[in-house]
Design an enzyme around this catalytic site. Structure first.
Site, PDB file in Angstrom:
ATOM      1  N   ASP A 270       0.820  -1.218   0.000  1.00 24.29           N
ATOM      2  CA  ASP A 270       0.000   0.000   0.000  1.00 24.29           C
ATOM      3  C   ASP A 270       0.849   1.262   0.000  1.00 24.29           C
ATOM      4  O   ASP A 270       0.428   2.308  -0.494  1.00 24.29           O
ATOM      5  CB  ASP A 270      -0.921   0.005   1.224  1.00 24.29           C
ATOM      6  CG  ASP A 270      -1.950  -1.124   1.166  1.00 24.29           C
ATOM      7  OD1 ASP A 270      -2.123  -1.697   0.076  1.00 24.29           O
ATOM      8  OD2 ASP A 270      -2.562  -1.426   2.206  1.00 24.29           O
ATOM      9  N   GLY A 271       2.059   1.163   0.559  1.00 27.31           N
ATOM     10  CA  GLY A 271       2.937   2.328   0.608  1.00 27.31           C
ATOM     11  C   GLY A 271       3.324   2.846  -0.758  1.00 27.31           C
ATOM     12  O   GLY A 271       3.563   4.050  -0.930  1.00 27.31           O
TER      13      GLY A 271
ATOM     14  N   ASN B 252      -4.548   8.941   2.694  1.00 27.27           N
ATOM     15  CA  ASN B 252      -5.072   8.210   3.857  1.00 27.27           C
ATOM     16  C   ASN B 252      -5.607   9.150   4.936  1.00 27.27           C
ATOM     17  O   ASN B 252      -6.797   9.218   5.167  1.00 27.27           O
ATOM     18  CB  ASN B 252      -4.002   7.297   4.441  1.00 27.27           C
ATOM     19  CG  ASN B 252      -4.112   5.879   3.941  1.00 27.27           C
ATOM     20  OD1 ASN B 252      -5.047   5.524   3.239  1.00 27.27           O
ATOM     21  ND2 ASN B 252      -3.155   5.050   4.298  1.00 27.27           N
TER      22      ASN B 252
ATOM     23  N   ASP C 103      -4.935  11.872  23.168  1.00 23.30           N
ATOM     24  CA  ASP C 103      -3.638  11.753  22.508  1.00 23.30           C
ATOM     25  C   ASP C 103      -3.607  12.441  21.152  1.00 23.30           C
ATOM     26  O   ASP C 103      -2.530  12.671  20.606  1.00 23.30           O
ATOM     27  CB  ASP C 103      -3.275  10.272  22.321  1.00 23.30           C
ATOM     28  CG  ASP C 103      -2.775   9.644  23.613  1.00 23.30           C
ATOM     29  OD1 ASP C 103      -2.635  10.387  24.599  1.00 23.30           O
ATOM     30  OD2 ASP C 103      -2.533   8.427  23.630  1.00 23.30           O
TER      31      ASP C 103
END
Length: 412
Positions: A151-152, A232, A262
């Site tokens: 996917d990268g 993304n 966070d």
């Protein structure tokens, strides 16, 4: 008492006519909502607005077409992976010699010393066009993109084009492969099928992220806004600080809430199956026009992920009483700190990534859910013996019927 009204002309009831009218209006596909009728009752109307988009294209009709034959192809290869070298050499050799296409590759790919082991690559190497990411502009130079890896590679291809993106064909040669639906076994037939225009497209929306820095009173430190498109998600977090994040979230200029936790994930539907789903968000089909807002470990039991329309603009900034800075990253890259007075604006970009489907928009997505994320995988429930089940059911019904008669109150 209701009576059935018949039409003397056709012999059909009013109910039959209503049913036929319903089925005439019903869509055969329902990925996106149909265009609304602009009349509401006898008087109500939608005010005419030339900028308003009322027509929503059916995703099933989004198919690739070439108004002229593609001549240049960009091959994106996963770097530092020796297992992809053989498919890479095979693909490039076929594109150059058999299809006579101009092939672009990253200069860093050719720096791999292991390529020297492939003797037939030397005849192709001199004919390849090279570029360096972040330095050379590929706008209007590439007709077609082929990704080899996980996917990268698709995320990297998206980052190379900050405006219009050529069609992307992604082969699964990496780890997860959620966004890479093609297998490399018979790549010649699959690439030829795409070059001939026989392929469906999934238009994966991207987020346009603009970082505005605080300026001093004299304006000397004014910096040009930074604009980045992400496929993304954009992630805002507390970074190395031990304190909770205190982040203000605005939607179209209206303050929606303050985030204590966070951090925050703002993602596309494509990114909903990435970091967002790991943080508890729902998975959204990439054809759905939406933006997802997901808190990261919120210090509140009622702070749930939300989905907002794709056309809104989100503003994210540090709360005035925040104890620390916030850090932002774009598809896991370009990580930077945002201080008091800095702002991040996020909205849907007009430049999606046209991802080529191996089958179609529905089959590819659900196959990825099942194969990569093991969605709804569990052991099958054992069957009950049908004969004993019938016997048990009949006995139980008789007992219930008897008890029902015994307990029934008598009339007085």
């Amino acid at each position: 008492m209701l009576r059935r009204q018949f039409s003397h002309e056709s012999g059909k009831t009013a109910l039959d006519h209503a049913r036929e009218e319903y089925f005439d209006r019903r869509r055969t596909r329902s990925l996106n909502a149909p265009s609304p009728i602009q009349q509401f009752g006898p008087c109500g109307r939608i005010m005419k607005n030339s900028a308003m988009v009322m027509q929503i294209q059916d995703p099933a009709s989004q198919r690739l077409t070439w108004y002229k034959p593609p001549l240049t192809v960009l091959v994106i290869k996963k770097v530092h992976d020796a297992t992809i070298l053989a498919p890479f050499v095979q693909l490039v050799h076929w594109l150059v010699h058999d299809k006579s296409m101009v092939v672009f590759v990253e200069a860093a790919v050719l720096d791999d010393t292991l390529l020297k082991e492939y003797g037939d690559f030397s005849s192709v190497r001199e004919r390849l066009m090279t570029f360096r990411a972040g330095t050379d502009d590929l706008t209007d130079k590439i007709d077609f993109i082929i990704c080899l890896g996980g996917d990268g590679t698709l995320l990297h291809a998206s980052s190379l084009f900050q405006q219009s993106v050529p069609p992307v064909m992604a082969f699964h040669l990496g780890s997860l492969g959620f966004l890479t639906p093609f297998e490399f076994n018979n790549f010649q037939d699959q690439v030829m099928n795409v070059l001939e225009g026989h392929a469906a497209l999934t238009l994966r929306s991207r987020l346009q992220c603009v970082v505005l820095r605080k300026t001093t009173e004299d304006g000397k430190d004014k910096k040009k806004p930074t604009t980045i498109l992400v496929l993304n998600e954009v992630v805002v977090d507390r970074g190395p600080s031990p304190y909770l994040s205190n982040i203000d979230l605005f939607l179209d200029g209206k303050h929606i809430t303050s985030v204590q936790g966070d951090g925050l994930i703002v993602s596309t539907p494509t990114g909903s199956t990435a970091y967002a789903v790991a943080a508890g968000a729902s998975m959204i089909h990439p054809s759905v026009p939406a933006i997802m807002v997901t808190p990261i470990c919120p210090h509140s039991l009622s702070f749930r992920p939300i989905v907002v329309p794709a056309g809104v603009e989100l503003k994210i900034a540090l709360s005035p009483d925040a104890r620390n800075a916030m850090w932002v990253s774009f598809d896991g890259r370009n990580r930077q700190a945002l201080q008091h007075g800095d702002s991040l604006y996020v909205t849907t970009s007009v430049y999606p990534v046209p991802s080529i489907c191996a089958q179609d928009q529905i089959s590819d997505w659900f196959d990825s859910l099942a194969e990569c994320l093991h969605w709804n995988v569990r052991k099958k429930q054992k069957q009950i013996d049908e004969l004993s089940d019938l016997t048990l059911s009949s006995d139980t019904l008789e007992e219930l019927d008897a008890n029902h008669h015994d307990d029934r109150p008598t009339d007085t």
